[in-house]
Scaffold this active site. Structure first.
Site, PDB file in Angstrom:
ATOM      1  N   ARG A  23       0.256 -12.862 -31.577  1.00 42.31           N
ATOM      2  CA  ARG A  23      -0.339 -13.363 -30.334  1.00 42.31           C
ATOM      3  C   ARG A  23      -0.693 -12.252 -29.357  1.00 42.31           C
ATOM      4  NH1 ARG A  23       4.715 -16.754 -28.648  1.00 42.31           N
ATOM      5  NH2 ARG A  23       5.567 -14.750 -29.312  1.00 42.31           N
ATOM      6  N   ARG A  58      -5.711   7.672  -6.646  1.00 42.47           N
ATOM      7  CA  ARG A  58      -5.025   7.077  -5.485  1.00 42.47           C
ATOM      8  C   ARG A  58      -3.826   7.939  -5.150  1.00 42.47           C
ATOM      9  NH1 ARG A  58      -6.218   1.173  -4.780  1.00 42.47           N
ATOM     10  NH2 ARG A  58      -7.714   0.587  -6.390  1.00 42.47           N
ATOM     11  N   HIS A  61       0.980   9.317  -1.901  1.00 40.66           N
ATOM     12  CA  HIS A  61       1.527   8.473  -0.850  1.00 40.66           C
ATOM     13  C   HIS A  61       3.044   8.393  -0.870  1.00 40.66           C
ATOM     14  CE1 HIS A  61      -2.436   5.964  -1.270  1.00 40.66           C
ATOM     15  NE2 HIS A  61      -2.639   7.101  -0.647  1.00 40.66           N
ATOM     16  N   LYS A  71      10.149   3.621  -5.887  1.00 42.20           N
ATOM     17  CA  LYS A  71       9.008   2.937  -6.513  1.00 42.20           C
ATOM     18  C   LYS A  71       9.217   2.878  -8.015  1.00 42.20           C
ATOM     19  CE  LYS A  71       5.362   4.277  -3.429  1.00 42.20           C
ATOM     20  NZ  LYS A  71       4.277   5.177  -3.106  1.00 42.20           N
ATOM     21  N   HIS A 118       3.571  10.158  -4.327  1.00 47.56           N
ATOM     22  CA  HIS A 118       3.134   9.586  -5.605  1.00 47.56           C
ATOM     23  C   HIS A 118       1.635   9.329  -5.610  1.00 47.56           C
ATOM     24  CE1 HIS A 118       2.256   5.842  -8.011  1.00 47.56           C
ATOM     25  NE2 HIS A 118       2.621   6.715  -8.929  1.00 47.56           N
ATOM     26  N   TYR A 131       3.473  -2.090  -9.235  1.00 48.12           N
ATOM     27  CA  TYR A 131       4.588  -1.378  -8.612  1.00 48.12           C
ATOM     28  C   TYR A 131       5.624  -2.370  -8.128  1.00 48.12           C
ATOM     29  CZ  TYR A 131       0.705   1.648  -7.028  1.00 48.12           C
ATOM     30  OH  TYR A 131      -0.419   2.404  -6.919  1.00 48.12           O
ATOM     31  N   GLU A 142       3.694   4.905   6.749  1.00 47.42           N
ATOM     32  CA  GLU A 142       3.005   5.347   5.535  1.00 47.42           C
ATOM     33  C   GLU A 142       2.371   6.711   5.793  1.00 47.42           C
ATOM     34  OE1 GLU A 142      -0.661   3.359   4.710  1.00 47.42           O
ATOM     35  OE2 GLU A 142      -0.318   3.445   2.562  1.00 47.42           O
ATOM     36  N   LYS A 164      -9.189   7.563   3.503  1.00 47.47           N
ATOM     37  CA  LYS A 164      -7.827   7.857   3.972  1.00 47.47           C
ATOM     38  C   LYS A 164      -7.215   8.998   3.160  1.00 47.47           C
ATOM     39  CE  LYS A 164      -4.330   4.975   2.939  1.00 47.47           C
ATOM     40  NZ  LYS A 164      -3.536   3.729   2.946  1.00 47.47           N
ATOM     41  N   ASP A 165      -7.416   8.940   1.848  1.00 46.03           N
ATOM     42  CA  ASP A 165      -6.783   9.948   0.990  1.00 46.03           C
ATOM     43  C   ASP A 165      -7.441  11.317   1.067  1.00 46.03           C
ATOM     44  OD1 ASP A 165      -4.882   8.160   0.236  1.00 46.03           O
ATOM     45  OD2 ASP A 165      -5.713   7.736  -1.742  1.00 46.03           O
TER      46      ASP A 165
HETATM   47  C1  LIG Z   1       0.201  -0.144  -0.236  1.00 47.82           C
HETATM   48  C2  LIG Z   1      -0.228  -1.384   0.527  1.00 47.82           C
HETATM   49  C3  LIG Z   1      -1.516  -1.541   0.987  1.00 47.82           C
HETATM   50  N1  LIG Z   1      -1.860  -2.652   1.692  1.00 47.82           N
HETATM   51  C4  LIG Z   1      -3.254  -2.802   2.147  1.00 47.82           C
HETATM   52  C5  LIG Z   1      -3.759  -1.688   3.039  1.00 47.82           C
HETATM   53  C6  LIG Z   1      -5.233  -1.584   2.674  1.00 47.82           C
HETATM   54  O1  LIG Z   1      -5.991  -2.506   3.437  1.00 47.82           O
HETATM   55  C7  LIG Z   1      -5.271  -2.006   1.221  1.00 47.82           C
HETATM   56  C8  LIG Z   1      -5.365  -0.817   0.260  1.00 47.82           C
HETATM   57  O2  LIG Z   1      -4.318   0.097   0.624  1.00 47.82           O
HETATM   58  P1  LIG Z   1      -4.325   1.598   0.102  1.00 47.82           P
HETATM   59  O3  LIG Z   1      -5.672   2.179   0.246  1.00 47.82           O
HETATM   60  O4  LIG Z   1      -3.180   2.297   0.777  1.00 47.82           O
HETATM   61  O5  LIG Z   1      -3.992   1.381  -1.447  1.00 47.82           O
HETATM   62  P2  LIG Z   1      -3.591   2.485  -2.500  1.00 47.82           P
HETATM   63  O6  LIG Z   1      -4.324   3.729  -2.210  1.00 47.82           O
HETATM   64  O7  LIG Z   1      -3.718   1.897  -3.832  1.00 47.82           O
HETATM   65  O8  LIG Z   1      -2.058   2.730  -2.148  1.00 47.82           O
HETATM   66  C9  LIG Z   1      -1.109   2.870  -3.160  1.00 47.82           C
HETATM   67  O9  LIG Z   1      -1.262   4.181  -3.705  1.00 47.82           O
HETATM   68  C10 LIG Z   1      -0.314   4.535  -4.687  1.00 47.82           C
HETATM   69  C11 LIG Z   1      -0.551   5.965  -5.097  1.00 47.82           C
HETATM   70  C12 LIG Z   1       1.091   4.255  -4.302  1.00 47.82           C
HETATM   71  O10 LIG Z   1       2.033   4.977  -4.611  1.00 47.82           O
HETATM   72  C13 LIG Z   1       1.301   2.951  -3.626  1.00 47.82           C
HETATM   73  O11 LIG Z   1       2.622   2.844  -3.110  1.00 47.82           O
HETATM   74  C14 LIG Z   1       0.285   2.686  -2.566  1.00 47.82           C
HETATM   75  O12 LIG Z   1       0.492   3.599  -1.490  1.00 47.82           O
HETATM   76  O13 LIG Z   1      -4.084  -2.757   0.979  1.00 47.82           O
HETATM   77  C15 LIG Z   1      -0.969  -3.653   1.946  1.00 47.82           C
HETATM   78  O14 LIG Z   1      -1.291  -4.675   2.608  1.00 47.82           O
HETATM   79  N2  LIG Z   1       0.311  -3.542   1.456  1.00 47.82           N
HETATM   80  C16 LIG Z   1       0.713  -2.431   0.764  1.00 47.82           C
HETATM   81  O15 LIG Z   1       1.897  -2.363   0.323  1.00 47.82           O
END
Ligand SMILES: Cc1cn([C@H]2C[C@H](O)[C@@H](COP(=O)(O)OP(=O)(O)O[C@H]3O[C@@H](C)C(=O)[C@@H](O)[C@H]3O)O2)c(=O)[nH]c1=O
Length: 186
Positions: A23, A58, A61, A71, A118, A131, A142, A164-165
Site C-alpha cells: 500500500r 528557508r 531561524h 525543534k 536552523h 516540525y 523570532e 526576511k531571510d
Molecule cells: C514559523 C511560523 C510562521 N508563521 C507565519 C509567519 C509568516 O506569515 C508565515 C511564514 O513564516 P516564515 O517566513 O517565518 O516561514 P519559514 O521561513 O518557513 O520559517 C521556518 O523556517 C525554518 C528554517 C524553521 O526552522 C522554522 O522553525 C520556521 O522558522 O507563517 C506562523 O504563523 N507560525 C509559525 O510558527
C-alpha cells in the site's frame, strides 16, 4: 528508532523505522517513551509543515530566550539539505555548522536543541518539511542569521529566499543570548 549525536552536542540525527508494504509506507515520527529513554524533549507545543519548491532556502531561524525551543524536523516528501549552527556561548562547537541529508526515502529526522540556528535547502522538485517545536511561535522573539554567513556548503550561491531571510545579521555580527549548559554526569 536509532539516534546518533552529531558533532554538535545535543543535536541528533534520528533514523525512524519505515514499514513498507504493497500500500505504501508507515512511519512514526515521535514516540514519547523512546524520546524519554534517550533524554530528549517530549513536550512539544506546536506542529507545522511547509511546502517548498526546488532551490528554496528557508532560514537560518531560531527563537531567543525565554521563548527558545527544541525543534524536531522531518522531511515528509522530497529531499532537503538541513543545516544547523551552534549559537550557544561556551559550547565546544560554538559558531560551527552541521548538515543532514533528510529524505522521504530514508525516513530520518533531526532533533535540534535550543540555541541552534536552523535552515534547509530544497534539493528535489518539491519538499514537504514537518516540525514539532517545544514552545509556541512568538514572532517578537523570532530571530535569524544570514544563510550564507556560517560557511555552510549550500549547493548554490543563488537560492530562492524570503525578503526576511535576506536581511538577517551575519553570524559574526550576531550577539548571542544563548549559553551552553554542558550535560552533567553523576
Ligand atoms: C514559523 C511560523 C510562521 N508563521 C507565519 C509567519 C509568516 O506569515 C508565515 C511564514 O513564516 P516564515 O517566513 O517565518 O516561514 P519559514 O521561513 O518557513 O520559517 C521556518 O523556517 C525554518 C528554517 C524553521 O526552522 C522554522 O522553525 C520556521 O522558522 O507563517 C506562523 O504563523 N507560525 C509559525 O510558527
Amino acid at each position: 528508532m536509532n539516534c546518533w549525536e552529531s558533532k554538535i552536542p545535543g543535536c541528533y540525527e534520528i533514523q525512524l523505522r519505515v514499514f513498507q508494504d504493497h500500500r505504501g509506507k508507515f512511519v512514526k515520527t515521535f514516540h514519547q517513551g523512546i524520546f524519554e529513554d534517550q533524554n530528549l524533549e517530549t513536550q512539544f507545543s506546536e506542529t507545522y509543515y511547509s511546502i517548498s519548491s526546488k532551490n528554496v532556502l528557508r532560514g537560518l531561524h531560531f527563537q531567543v530566550p525565554p521563548k527558545d525551543h527544541v525543534k524536531l524536523v522531518h522531511c515528509l516528501q522530497g529531499e532537503i539539505l538541513d543545516a544547523v549552527v551552534d549559537l550557544r556561548v561556551g559550547a565546544p562547537t560554538y559558531g560551527q555548522y552541521e548538515t543532514f541529508h533528510l529524505t522521504e526515502d530514508k525516513g530520518n529526522s533531526v532533533y535540534i536543541p535550543a540555541g541552534l540556528a536552523h535552515g534547509f535547502y530544497i534539493l528535489s522538485e518539491q519538499a514537504v518539511v514537518i516540525y514539532q517545536v517545544s514552545t509556541v511561535y512568538a514572532p517578537q522573539y523570532e530571530q535569524g542569521i544570514l544563510w550564507d554567513s556560517a560557511n555552510i556548503p549550500w549547493p548554490t550561491d543563488n537560492p530562492n529566499i524570503s525578503g526576511k531571510d535576506s536581511n538577517w545579521k551575519s553570524l559574526s555580527e550576531f550577539k548571542s543570548p544563548f549559553v551552553y549548559n554542558a550535560p552533567s554526569f553523576v
